[in-house]
Design a protein around this motif. Structure first.
Motif, PDB file in Angstrom:
ATOM      1  N   THR A  51      71.404-134.894   0.210  1.00 31.24           N
ATOM      2  CA  THR A  51      72.379-133.899  -0.253  1.00 31.24           C
ATOM      3  C   THR A  51      72.020-133.313  -1.623  1.00 31.24           C
ATOM      4  N   ILE A  52      71.090-133.961  -2.347  1.00 30.88           N
ATOM      5  CA  ILE A  52      70.854-133.531  -3.733  1.00 30.88           C
ATOM      6  C   ILE A  52      69.732-132.483  -3.819  1.00 30.88           C
ATOM      7  N   TYR A  53      68.583-132.772  -3.183  1.00 22.84           N
ATOM      8  CA  TYR A  53      67.427-131.867  -3.290  1.00 22.84           C
ATOM      9  C   TYR A  53      67.002-131.389  -1.907  1.00 22.84           C
ATOM     10  N   ASP A  54      66.714-130.070  -1.795  1.00 20.96           N
ATOM     11  CA  ASP A  54      66.394-129.566  -0.459  1.00 20.96           C
ATOM     12  C   ASP A  54      64.901-129.613  -0.127  1.00 20.96           C
ATOM     13  N   PRO A  80      67.349-125.883 -11.927  1.00 25.34           N
ATOM     14  CA  PRO A  80      68.120-125.077 -12.892  1.00 25.34           C
ATOM     15  C   PRO A  80      68.564-125.866 -14.120  1.00 25.34           C
ATOM     16  N   ILE A  81      68.888-125.136 -15.201  1.00 28.51           N
ATOM     17  CA  ILE A  81      69.438-125.779 -16.401  1.00 28.51           C
ATOM     18  C   ILE A  81      70.709-125.053 -16.853  1.00 28.51           C
ATOM     19  N   ASP A  82      71.343-124.317 -15.920  1.00 31.73           N
ATOM     20  CA  ASP A  82      72.521-123.515 -16.275  1.00 31.73           C
ATOM     21  C   ASP A  82      73.641-124.367 -16.894  1.00 31.73           C
ATOM     22  N   LEU A  83      73.807-125.596 -16.399  1.00 31.68           N
ATOM     23  CA  LEU A  83      74.910-126.427 -16.902  1.00 31.68           C
ATOM     24  C   LEU A  83      74.663-126.827 -18.358  1.00 31.68           C
ATOM     25  N   PHE A  84      73.394-127.088 -18.686  1.00 30.31           N
ATOM     26  CA  PHE A  84      73.052-127.440 -20.070  1.00 30.31           C
ATOM     27  C   PHE A  84      73.421-126.258 -20.985  1.00 30.31           C
ATOM     28  N   LEU A  85      72.987-125.055 -20.559  1.00 33.46           N
ATOM     29  CA  LEU A  85      73.187-123.874 -21.406  1.00 33.46           C
ATOM     30  C   LEU A  85      74.677-123.585 -21.585  1.00 33.46           C
ATOM     31  N   ILE A 133      77.685-132.207 -10.449  1.00 31.16           N
ATOM     32  CA  ILE A 133      77.432-133.447 -11.197  1.00 31.16           C
ATOM     33  C   ILE A 133      75.943-133.518 -11.528  1.00 31.16           C
ATOM     34  N   SER A 134      75.631-133.673 -12.803  1.00 29.20           N
ATOM     35  CA  SER A 134      74.227-133.687 -13.232  1.00 29.20           C
ATOM     36  C   SER A 134      73.970-134.863 -14.178  1.00 29.20           C
ATOM     37  N   VAL A 135      72.921-135.628 -13.876  1.00 27.83           N
ATOM     38  CA  VAL A 135      72.592-136.796 -14.701  1.00 27.83           C
ATOM     39  C   VAL A 135      72.108-136.337 -16.086  1.00 27.83           C
ATOM     40  N   THR A 136      71.027-135.553 -16.092  1.00 25.56           N
ATOM     41  CA  THR A 136      70.487-135.146 -17.397  1.00 25.56           C
ATOM     42  C   THR A 136      71.435-134.174 -18.109  1.00 25.56           C
ATOM     43  N   GLY A 137      72.224-133.415 -17.337  1.00 24.07           N
ATOM     44  CA  GLY A 137      73.219-132.536 -17.966  1.00 24.07           C
ATOM     45  C   GLY A 137      74.242-133.362 -18.729  1.00 24.07           C
ATOM     46  N   LEU A 153      56.604-138.089  -6.959  1.00 19.23           N
ATOM     47  CA  LEU A 153      56.669-139.497  -7.344  1.00 19.23           C
ATOM     48  C   LEU A 153      57.260-140.408  -6.262  1.00 19.23           C
ATOM     49  N   ARG A 154      58.463-140.072  -5.807  1.00 20.67           N
ATOM     50  CA  ARG A 154      59.162-140.978  -4.882  1.00 20.67           C
ATOM     51  C   ARG A 154      58.546-140.918  -3.482  1.00 20.67           C
ATOM     52  N   ALA A 155      58.115-139.717  -3.045  1.00 24.69           N
ATOM     53  CA  ALA A 155      57.435-139.621  -1.749  1.00 24.69           C
ATOM     54  C   ALA A 155      56.117-140.382  -1.828  1.00 24.69           C
ATOM     55  N   PRO A 177      71.054-143.616  -3.870  1.00 24.01           N
ATOM     56  CA  PRO A 177      70.295-142.709  -4.741  1.00 24.01           C
ATOM     57  C   PRO A 177      69.263-141.863  -4.005  1.00 24.01           C
ATOM     58  N   THR A 178      69.207-140.595  -4.341  1.00 22.78           N
ATOM     59  CA  THR A 178      68.176-139.715  -3.768  1.00 22.78           C
ATOM     60  C   THR A 178      66.779-140.267  -4.043  1.00 22.78           C
ATOM     61  N   ASP A 179      66.617-140.963  -5.176  1.00 20.36           N
ATOM     62  CA  ASP A 179      65.285-141.480  -5.522  1.00 20.36           C
ATOM     63  C   ASP A 179      64.840-142.640  -4.630  1.00 20.36           C
ATOM     64  N   MET A 186      77.566-140.806 -13.336  1.00 16.81           N
ATOM     65  CA  MET A 186      77.967-142.171 -13.747  1.00 16.81           C
ATOM     66  C   MET A 186      76.810-143.163 -13.667  1.00 16.81           C
ATOM     67  N   GLU A 187      75.576-142.652 -13.601  1.00 17.70           N
ATOM     68  CA  GLU A 187      74.407-143.523 -13.447  1.00 17.70           C
ATOM     69  C   GLU A 187      74.321-144.553 -14.581  1.00 17.70           C
ATOM     70  N   PRO A 188      73.804-145.755 -14.296  1.00 20.48           N
ATOM     71  CA  PRO A 188      73.679-146.794 -15.333  1.00 20.48           C
ATOM     72  C   PRO A 188      72.869-146.321 -16.546  1.00 20.48           C
TER      73      PRO A 188
HETATM   74  N1  EPU Z   1      71.786-128.852 -11.254  1.00 19.03           N
HETATM   75  C1  EPU Z   1      72.280-127.600 -11.451  1.00 19.03           C
HETATM   76  N2  EPU Z   1      72.279-127.095 -12.725  1.00 19.03           N
HETATM   77  C2  EPU Z   1      71.832-127.809 -13.791  1.00 19.03           C
HETATM   78  C3  EPU Z   1      71.337-129.113 -13.580  1.00 19.03           C
HETATM   79  C4  EPU Z   1      71.330-129.611 -12.293  1.00 19.03           C
HETATM   80  O1  EPU Z   1      72.677-126.928 -10.514  1.00 19.03           O
HETATM   81  O2  EPU Z   1      71.885-127.290 -14.916  1.00 19.03           O
HETATM   82  C5  EPU Z   1      71.756-129.400  -9.896  1.00 19.03           C
HETATM   83  C6  EPU Z   1      70.350-129.753  -9.419  1.00 19.03           C
HETATM   84  O3  EPU Z   1      69.652-128.646  -8.919  1.00 19.03           O
HETATM   85  C7  EPU Z   1      70.607-130.780  -8.348  1.00 19.03           C
HETATM   86  C8  EPU Z   1      71.892-131.468  -8.858  1.00 19.03           C
HETATM   87  O4  EPU Z   1      72.413-130.643  -9.893  1.00 19.03           O
HETATM   88  O5  EPU Z   1      70.889-130.171  -7.134  1.00 19.03           O
HETATM   89  C9  EPU Z   1      71.714-132.832  -9.397  1.00 19.03           C
HETATM   90  O6  EPU Z   1      70.622-132.848 -10.288  1.00 19.03           O
HETATM   91  P1  EPU Z   1      70.660-133.669 -11.658  1.00 19.03           P
HETATM   92  O7  EPU Z   1      70.824-132.680 -12.775  1.00 19.03           O
HETATM   93  O8  EPU Z   1      71.611-134.794 -11.563  1.00 19.03           O
HETATM   94  O9  EPU Z   1      69.197-134.210 -11.668  1.00 19.03           O
HETATM   95  P2  EPU Z   1      68.398-134.449 -12.967  1.00 19.03           P
HETATM   96  O10 EPU Z   1      69.311-134.870 -14.035  1.00 19.03           O
HETATM   97  O11 EPU Z   1      67.474-133.320 -13.196  1.00 19.03           O
HETATM   98  C10 EPU Z   1      67.962-137.024 -12.670  1.00 19.03           C
HETATM   99  C11 EPU Z   1      66.730-137.871 -12.530  1.00 19.03           C
HETATM  100  C12 EPU Z   1      66.114-137.633 -11.167  1.00 19.03           C
HETATM  101  C13 EPU Z   1      67.148-137.996 -10.100  1.00 19.03           C
HETATM  102  C14 EPU Z   1      68.429-137.165 -10.315  1.00 19.03           C
HETATM  103  C15 EPU Z   1      69.539-137.514  -9.372  1.00 19.03           C
HETATM  104  C16 EPU Z   1      65.904-137.994 -14.787  1.00 19.03           C
HETATM  105  C17 EPU Z   1      64.854-137.623 -15.771  1.00 19.03           C
HETATM  106  N3  EPU Z   1      65.780-137.496 -13.569  1.00 19.03           N
HETATM  107  O12 EPU Z   1      67.501-135.688 -12.512  1.00 19.03           O
HETATM  108  O13 EPU Z   1      65.007-138.491 -11.069  1.00 19.03           O
HETATM  109  O14 EPU Z   1      66.616-137.709  -8.834  1.00 19.03           O
HETATM  110  O15 EPU Z   1      68.895-137.366 -11.655  1.00 19.03           O
HETATM  111  O16 EPU Z   1      69.856-138.856  -9.500  1.00 19.03           O
HETATM  112  O17 EPU Z   1      66.822-138.745 -15.102  1.00 19.03           O
HETATM  113  C18 EPU Z   1      62.893-139.185 -10.319  1.00 19.03           C
HETATM  114  O18 EPU Z   1      62.970-140.122 -11.135  1.00 19.03           O
HETATM  115  O19 EPU Z   1      62.027-139.125  -9.411  1.00 19.03           O
HETATM  116  C19 EPU Z   1      63.870-138.091 -10.404  1.00 19.03           C
HETATM  117  C20 EPU Z   1      63.671-136.894  -9.862  1.00 19.03           C
END
Ligand code: EPU
Length: 423
Positions: free
Chosen positions: A327-330, A124-129, A163-167, A372-374, A304-306, A189-191
């Protein structure tokens, strides 16, 4: 289409240098959109995801010159505000372009980003929006595209309910050119987030608190040129440490930052896996027996999930049972079925939890990398296993690990890449 052929059983030795962090570089590249001047990025990993990101940047309007691990970027005066679906669909991090384009031009259109399928539904990208809306942008969905517009982005307060890294990174970048102050709460809080903030601050942004749960961004009118070294990839660092422990090999990992994988090293210390650290190196001295240890993946600084999939392989070699709780990805535990095919004793409790009973003798099989990670975890399992493992779909490995077969061969691993003809 190429395949890795791995012959297991060899002890590895020597040094392996860690490349620049994929998940840092994937944010630094789109952050260039915020700057009118030329930027130089050093220590850029030579992997598919980075090539895709540079391709997308070029497509919206940038001159790019790349030589080895150095890349110079100059953004055009006028850039496209629509992300080309064919390019954006190829990788999840295309979402990182949205905030900077919106901040620079006041509008952006894009399809739902592609990338690894790690959950039951599209990621999802709901948090970004929501965050863009909180900054005063209007969001619409039409004809397969999100359309976001804002005459002028305004500072806001936004609390991440998940909590979202890319968000976190997206809203932090977008707020750099917004008017007033933005306060982001419950941030990741990722580096890589701190690295992005350091980079933007070098160019004149005003960001405080990156690397803590609360980030405060004071908007500025423009940012200037910058030079930046990408931080070492902590997931590569942890993966190579696990590789050393699983194959019972003494390996020195160089050009890394061991403090970024403290969660793994704290577990190693309890498992009888010896290690020494320096400021930019990590030496692993594996013990004969590995103690089992339960892990629960968690946002940084947690486990880290990765690293969950490589760690699962390691636990197949431990003496006893370990519970792995993702806990992060199902969908990230589904790959464990491949380890079962190789001889591992793994019980799936539910989509988020498995129990790994070790030690198990693993045997070579023919498998395809699911993500990738698997994929890297399967390589580690193949190096531990007896016999030959054939790994297909290696695009899903090479998109994140530079020259992985060459670097592992340099440690003494018996791994080769063979091309297959598409007839
Ligand atoms: N989530 C929402 N809504 C959003 C965004 C995220 O519900 O709008 C949920 C996700 O579905 C997930 C949780 O938030 O359950 C955490 O996801 P996060 O947004 O933190 O993940 P991400 O930012 O998409 C980055 C890394 C991933 C890494 C995760 C967790 C990048 C490009 N990707 O993803 O890296 O697993 O953080 O640390 O930075 C990888 O490198 O193999 C990889 C998948």
């Amino acid at each position: 289409m190429s395949t890795f052929i791995v012959q297991g059983g060899a002890k590895l030795s020597g040094e392996i240098a860690v490349k620049g962090a994929k998940n840092a570089a994937l944010k630094i590249i789109p952050a260039a959109i915020l700057s009118a001047d030329k930027i130089t990025i050093n220590n850029l990993p030579n992997i598919e995801d980075i090539s895709r990101s540079l391709e997308l940047l070029q497509n919206i309007g940038a001159s790019i010159s790349r030589h080895k691990d150095v890349c110079e970027i100059q953004i055009d005066k006028n850039i496209k505000t629509e992300l080309e679906p064919k390019l954006a669909n190829k990788f999840r991090a295309s979402i990182m372009f949205v905030g900077p384009i919106l901040a620079r031009t006041g509008e952006v259109s894009f399809p739902h980003p592609g990338g690894c399928v790690l959950g039951a539904a599209q990621r999802p990208i709901d948090l970004f929006l929501e965050g863009f809306q909180a900054m005063g942008a209007a969001v619409a969905w039409q004809d397969g595209f999100y359309h976001i517009k804002a005459a002028k982005l305004k500072g806001c307060e936004y609390f991440f309910t998940t909590i979202s890294v890319t968000g976190t990174e997206s809203l932090m970048m977008t707020a750099v050119l917004a008017s007033g102050t933005t306060v982001l709460k419950n941030c990741a809080m990722e580096p890589e987030i701190k690295a992005l903030a350091d980079y933007l601050n070098l160019q004149g942004a005003k960001i405080q608190g990156a690397g803590t749960p609360t980030i405060v961004i004071t908007g500025v009118d423009s940012i200037t040129a910058g030079k930046y070294d990408i931080i070492p990839d902590r997931i590569e660092t942890g993966t190579f440490a696990i590789l050393a422990a699983a194959t019972k090999s003494s390996i020195k990992i160089t050009r890394c930052n061991p403090s970024h994988i403290e969660s793994l090293l704290a577990i190693f210390a309890k498992q009888g896996i010896g290690f020494k650290t320096g400021p930019d190196w990590l030496q692993i001295y594996p013990g004969e027996f590995i103690k089992p240890y339960n892990v629960q993946t968690h946002e940084y600084p947690g486990f880290p999930t990765d690293l969950q999939s490589p760690y699962t392989v390691l636990m197949t070699q431990a003496r006893g049972s370990s519970l792995i709780h993702e806990t992060i990805y199902d969908r990230r535990l589904l790959f464990s079925d491949m380890l079962t095919q190789m001889g591992a004793d793994i019980i799936m409790c539910d989509p988020h939890r498995i129990v790994v009973n070790g030690p198990a003798k693993l045997y070579g099989r023919k498998l395809a990398s699911p993500d990738l990670r698997a994929g890297i975890a399967i390589i580690i399992a193949a190096l531990v296993a007896e016999g030959t493992t054939e790994i297909e779909n290696i695009y899903q490995i090479e998109r994140g690990y530079e020259d992985i077969d060459g670097r592992l061969r340099a440690l003494g691993a018996d791994i080769k890449k063979i091309g297959t003809l598409n007839l």
